[in-house]
Design an enzyme around this catalytic site. Structure first.
Site, PDB file in Angstrom:
ATOM      1  N   ARG A 156      43.224  41.877  37.656  1.00  0.00           N
ATOM      2  CA  ARG A 156      42.362  41.377  38.743  1.00  0.00           C
ATOM      3  C   ARG A 156      42.645  39.894  39.018  1.00  0.00           C
ATOM      4  O   ARG A 156      42.625  39.444  40.162  1.00  0.00           O
ATOM      5  CB  ARG A 156      40.885  41.596  38.391  1.00  0.00           C
ATOM      6  CG  ARG A 156      40.465  43.060  38.492  1.00  0.00           C
ATOM      7  CD  ARG A 156      39.180  43.351  37.735  1.00  0.00           C
ATOM      8  NE  ARG A 156      38.041  42.619  38.224  1.00  0.00           N
ATOM      9  CZ  ARG A 156      36.931  42.397  37.502  1.00  0.00           C
ATOM     10  NH1 ARG A 156      36.836  42.827  36.261  1.00  0.00           N
ATOM     11  NH2 ARG A 156      35.936  41.737  38.032  1.00  0.00           N
TER      12      ARG A 156
ATOM     13  N   LYS B 268      30.367  34.596  41.797  1.00  0.00           N
ATOM     14  CA  LYS B 268      30.086  34.838  43.228  1.00  0.00           C
ATOM     15  C   LYS B 268      28.821  35.665  43.393  1.00  0.00           C
ATOM     16  O   LYS B 268      27.944  35.335  44.179  1.00  0.00           O
ATOM     17  CB  LYS B 268      31.257  35.584  43.901  1.00  0.00           C
ATOM     18  CG  LYS B 268      32.596  34.888  43.803  1.00  0.00           C
ATOM     19  CD  LYS B 268      33.694  35.674  44.481  1.00  0.00           C
ATOM     20  CE  LYS B 268      34.003  37.026  43.869  1.00  0.00           C
ATOM     21  NZ  LYS B 268      34.529  36.974  42.487  1.00  0.00           N
TER      22      LYS B 268
ATOM     23  N   ARG C   5      29.747  40.490  30.178  1.00  0.00           N
ATOM     24  CA  ARG C   5      28.862  40.935  31.270  1.00  0.00           C
ATOM     25  C   ARG C   5      28.358  42.364  31.039  1.00  0.00           C
ATOM     26  O   ARG C   5      29.132  43.275  30.789  1.00  0.00           O
ATOM     27  CB  ARG C   5      29.598  40.889  32.610  1.00  0.00           C
ATOM     28  CG  ARG C   5      28.791  41.552  33.724  1.00  0.00           C
ATOM     29  CD  ARG C   5      29.311  41.271  35.085  1.00  0.00           C
ATOM     30  NE  ARG C   5      30.680  41.701  35.295  1.00  0.00           N
ATOM     31  CZ  ARG C   5      31.376  41.407  36.385  1.00  0.00           C
ATOM     32  NH1 ARG C   5      30.841  40.696  37.342  1.00  0.00           N
ATOM     33  NH2 ARG C   5      32.621  41.826  36.499  1.00  0.00           N
TER      34      ARG C   5
ATOM     35  N   ARG D 107      31.061  47.230  33.020  1.00  0.00           N
ATOM     36  CA  ARG D 107      31.917  47.757  34.074  1.00  0.00           C
ATOM     37  C   ARG D 107      33.258  48.203  33.500  1.00  0.00           C
ATOM     38  O   ARG D 107      33.794  47.556  32.616  1.00  0.00           O
ATOM     39  CB  ARG D 107      32.135  46.670  35.140  1.00  0.00           C
ATOM     40  CG  ARG D 107      31.108  46.731  36.236  1.00  0.00           C
ATOM     41  CD  ARG D 107      31.140  45.551  37.154  1.00  0.00           C
ATOM     42  NE  ARG D 107      32.445  45.198  37.701  1.00  0.00           N
ATOM     43  CZ  ARG D 107      32.618  44.254  38.621  1.00  0.00           C
ATOM     44  NH1 ARG D 107      31.575  43.595  39.094  1.00  0.00           N
ATOM     45  NH2 ARG D 107      33.818  43.965  39.068  1.00  0.00           N
TER      46      ARG D 107
ATOM     47  N   ARG E 278      39.053  39.386  51.263  1.00  0.00           N
ATOM     48  CA  ARG E 278      39.815  39.192  50.038  1.00  0.00           C
ATOM     49  C   ARG E 278      41.315  39.135  50.293  1.00  0.00           C
ATOM     50  O   ARG E 278      42.101  38.955  49.366  1.00  0.00           O
ATOM     51  CB  ARG E 278      39.534  40.393  49.142  1.00  0.00           C
ATOM     52  CG  ARG E 278      39.197  40.065  47.735  1.00  0.00           C
ATOM     53  CD  ARG E 278      38.655  41.345  47.161  1.00  0.00           C
ATOM     54  NE  ARG E 278      38.510  41.307  45.766  1.00  0.00           N
ATOM     55  CZ  ARG E 278      37.321  41.323  45.165  1.00  0.00           C
ATOM     56  NH1 ARG E 278      36.215  41.338  45.865  1.00  0.00           N
ATOM     57  NH2 ARG E 278      37.271  41.348  43.873  1.00  0.00           N
TER      58      ARG E 278
HETATM   59  P1  AP5 Z   1      29.338  37.357  38.393  1.00  0.00           P
HETATM   60  O1  AP5 Z   1      28.372  36.586  39.205  1.00  0.00           O
HETATM   61  O2  AP5 Z   1      29.142  38.838  38.280  1.00  0.00           O
HETATM   62  O3  AP5 Z   1      30.820  37.005  38.866  1.00  0.00           O
HETATM   63  P2  AP5 Z   1      31.642  37.483  40.146  1.00  0.00           P
HETATM   64  O4  AP5 Z   1      32.421  36.307  40.632  1.00  0.00           O
HETATM   65  O5  AP5 Z   1      30.728  38.152  41.137  1.00  0.00           O
HETATM   66  O6  AP5 Z   1      32.619  38.492  39.439  1.00  0.00           O
HETATM   67  P3  AP5 Z   1      33.051  39.988  39.778  1.00  0.00           P
HETATM   68  O7  AP5 Z   1      33.753  40.463  38.545  1.00  0.00           O
HETATM   69  O8  AP5 Z   1      31.924  40.818  40.275  1.00  0.00           O
HETATM   70  O9  AP5 Z   1      34.041  39.713  40.941  1.00  0.00           O
HETATM   71  P4  AP5 Z   1      35.171  40.556  41.433  1.00  0.00           P
HETATM   72  O10 AP5 Z   1      35.488  39.825  42.673  1.00  0.00           O
HETATM   73  O11 AP5 Z   1      36.323  40.788  40.545  1.00  0.00           O
HETATM   74  O12 AP5 Z   1      34.519  42.028  41.552  1.00  0.00           O
HETATM   75  P5  AP5 Z   1      33.959  42.866  42.769  1.00  0.00           P
HETATM   76  O13 AP5 Z   1      32.792  43.594  42.308  1.00  0.00           O
HETATM   77  O14 AP5 Z   1      33.872  42.048  44.006  1.00  0.00           O
HETATM   78  O15 AP5 Z   1      29.383  36.724  36.928  1.00  0.00           O
HETATM   79  C1  AP5 Z   1      30.200  37.278  35.907  1.00  0.00           C
HETATM   80  C2  AP5 Z   1      29.517  37.057  34.529  1.00  0.00           C
HETATM   81  O16 AP5 Z   1      29.458  35.663  34.269  1.00  0.00           O
HETATM   82  C3  AP5 Z   1      28.054  37.564  34.471  1.00  0.00           C
HETATM   83  O17 AP5 Z   1      27.790  38.055  33.165  1.00  0.00           O
HETATM   84  C4  AP5 Z   1      27.223  36.305  34.755  1.00  0.00           C
HETATM   85  O18 AP5 Z   1      25.944  36.377  34.166  1.00  0.00           O
HETATM   86  C5  AP5 Z   1      28.095  35.213  34.148  1.00  0.00           C
HETATM   87  N1  AP5 Z   1      27.995  33.937  34.847  1.00  0.00           N
HETATM   88  C6  AP5 Z   1      27.917  33.719  36.190  1.00  0.00           C
HETATM   89  N2  AP5 Z   1      27.853  32.406  36.460  1.00  0.00           N
HETATM   90  C7  AP5 Z   1      27.926  31.763  35.265  1.00  0.00           C
HETATM   91  C8  AP5 Z   1      27.930  30.377  34.873  1.00  0.00           C
HETATM   92  N3  AP5 Z   1      27.838  29.385  35.780  1.00  0.00           N
HETATM   93  N4  AP5 Z   1      28.017  30.084  33.555  1.00  0.00           N
HETATM   94  C9  AP5 Z   1      28.110  31.087  32.626  1.00  0.00           C
HETATM   95  N5  AP5 Z   1      28.089  32.408  32.931  1.00  0.00           N
HETATM   96  C10 AP5 Z   1      28.013  32.740  34.224  1.00  0.00           C
HETATM   97  O19 AP5 Z   1      35.188  43.878  43.019  1.00  0.00           O
HETATM   98  C11 AP5 Z   1      35.496  44.894  42.085  1.00  0.00           C
HETATM   99  C12 AP5 Z   1      36.659  45.728  42.608  1.00  0.00           C
HETATM  100  O20 AP5 Z   1      36.282  46.346  43.870  1.00  0.00           O
HETATM  101  C13 AP5 Z   1      37.938  44.939  42.965  1.00  0.00           C
HETATM  102  O21 AP5 Z   1      38.761  44.757  41.837  1.00  0.00           O
HETATM  103  C14 AP5 Z   1      38.567  45.869  44.012  1.00  0.00           C
HETATM  104  O22 AP5 Z   1      39.177  46.980  43.428  1.00  0.00           O
HETATM  105  C15 AP5 Z   1      37.351  46.372  44.793  1.00  0.00           C
HETATM  106  N6  AP5 Z   1      37.018  45.489  45.932  1.00  0.00           N
HETATM  107  C16 AP5 Z   1      35.862  44.775  46.106  1.00  0.00           C
HETATM  108  N7  AP5 Z   1      35.895  44.102  47.258  1.00  0.00           N
HETATM  109  C17 AP5 Z   1      37.097  44.379  47.840  1.00  0.00           C
HETATM  110  C18 AP5 Z   1      37.732  43.952  49.030  1.00  0.00           C
HETATM  111  N8  AP5 Z   1      37.138  43.093  49.875  1.00  0.00           N
HETATM  112  N9  AP5 Z   1      38.958  44.432  49.298  1.00  0.00           N
HETATM  113  C19 AP5 Z   1      39.574  45.303  48.474  1.00  0.00           C
HETATM  114  N10 AP5 Z   1      39.045  45.730  47.305  1.00  0.00           N
HETATM  115  C20 AP5 Z   1      37.813  45.279  46.992  1.00  0.00           C
END
Ligand code: AP5
Length: 220
Positions: A175, A18, A131, A164, A93
């Site tokens: 997660r 994402k 990552r 992270r 979410r």
């Molecule tokens: P990346 O693009 O970073 O993936 P992502 O989907 O953004 O994954 P996240 O882990 O950031 O998502 P998340 O939703 O768990 O975390 P968030 O920060 O929102 O890619 C991941 C890896 O894969 C990278 O190394 C990349 O290079 C690689 N990659 C990407 N595309 C690829 C491909 N096509 N092929 C191969 N490799 C690839 O949330 C973190 C925490 O914050 C949550 O757990 C929660 O506690 C809190 N939080 C955040 N938002 C909310 C909310 N709205 N409500 C409540 N709590 C929240």
């Protein structure tokens, strides 16, 4: 590619890509990339009141309470740079968050296009353990596919790359469980509004991006 006036919502499990796709879209469409995960991590780093409240949830892989996240998103969407549209990454979410978002969009006459990146859980654990990111500029690397050119340091600002805290195997499992229980139902929610479309996430980053661009071009 046109993204004017639209609220793009990136949906998908942790590690689906994402953030990667949202950053590319933001560059291409010149729309702000609004990541609740990044905003919360910034608050945590600065140990603000919000950061202190969010810390325990984030480190364990749980969701931060809706009210806290809704408030930071409402404040962010009110800024001038969102006037032509925006890309939401990691929000909404929960169904409650989607319901909190809707009146903000209605006020701005903005329609949602939810783009789901669909991918098997088994691929995600491997991705997340590879990552690494820059603590200064936020650039994301992948130890196997995109390791960077400076041997463990950021290509842009030479800062030492970090992993992270929530990318450990146990927290990733939690997660994923939270995603399936709380966030996946949003797919149905946006399908019912005829506002959902999906791409296959298990293909190279640029191929995923081509698919995402096509969806936006075809979106009326
Ligand atoms: P990346 O693009 O970073 O993936 P992502 O989907 O953004 O994954 P996240 O882990 O950031 O998502 P998340 O939703 O768990 O975390 P968030 O920060 O929102 O890619 C991941 C890896 O894969 C990278 O190394 C990349 O290079 C690689 N990659 C990407 N595309 C690829 C491909 N096509 N092929 C191969 N490799 C690839 O949330 C973190 C925490 O914050 C949550 O757990 C929660 O506690 C809190 N939080 C955040 N938002 C909310 C909310 N709205 N409500 C409540 N709590 C929240």
């Amino acid at each position: 590619m046109k993204g004017d006036g639209v609220a793009i919502v990136m949906l998908g499990p942790p590690g689906a890509g994402k953030g990667t796709q949202a950053r590319k879209l933001s560059d291409s469409l010149k729309l702000p990339h609004i990541s609740t995960g990044d905003m919360l991590r910034e608050s945590l780093k600065n140990q603000t009141e919000l950061g202190k409240k969010a810390q325990q949830y984030m480190n364990s892989g749980a969701l931060v309470p809706d009210a806290l996240v809704d408030a930071i998103v409402a404040e962010r969407l009110d800024r001038e740079d969102c006037s032509k549209g925006f890309i939401l990454d990691g929000y909404p979410r929960t169904l409650a968050q989607a319901q909190a978002l809707q009146p903000l969009l209605d006020q701005k006459h903005r329609k949602v296009l939810a783009i789901g990146i669909e991918i098997e859980d088994s691929v995600l654990v491997q991705r997340l353990s590879s990552r690494w990111s820059c603590p200064k500029c936020g650039k994301v690397y992948n130890a196997q596919l995109e390791p960077g050119k400076r041997n463990g340091r950021c290509d842009e600002c030479f800062e030492e790359l970090v992993q992270r805290k929530d990318d450990t195997e146990a927290v990733v499992a939690k997660r994923l469980q939270v995603y399936h229980n709380n966030t996946q139902p949003l797919i149905r929610h946006y399908q019912d509004q005829r506002a959902y479309c999906n791409v296959t996430g298990d293909q190279p980053i640029d191929r995923v991006f081509e698919d995402v661009k096509k969806l936006i071009e075809n979106h009326k």
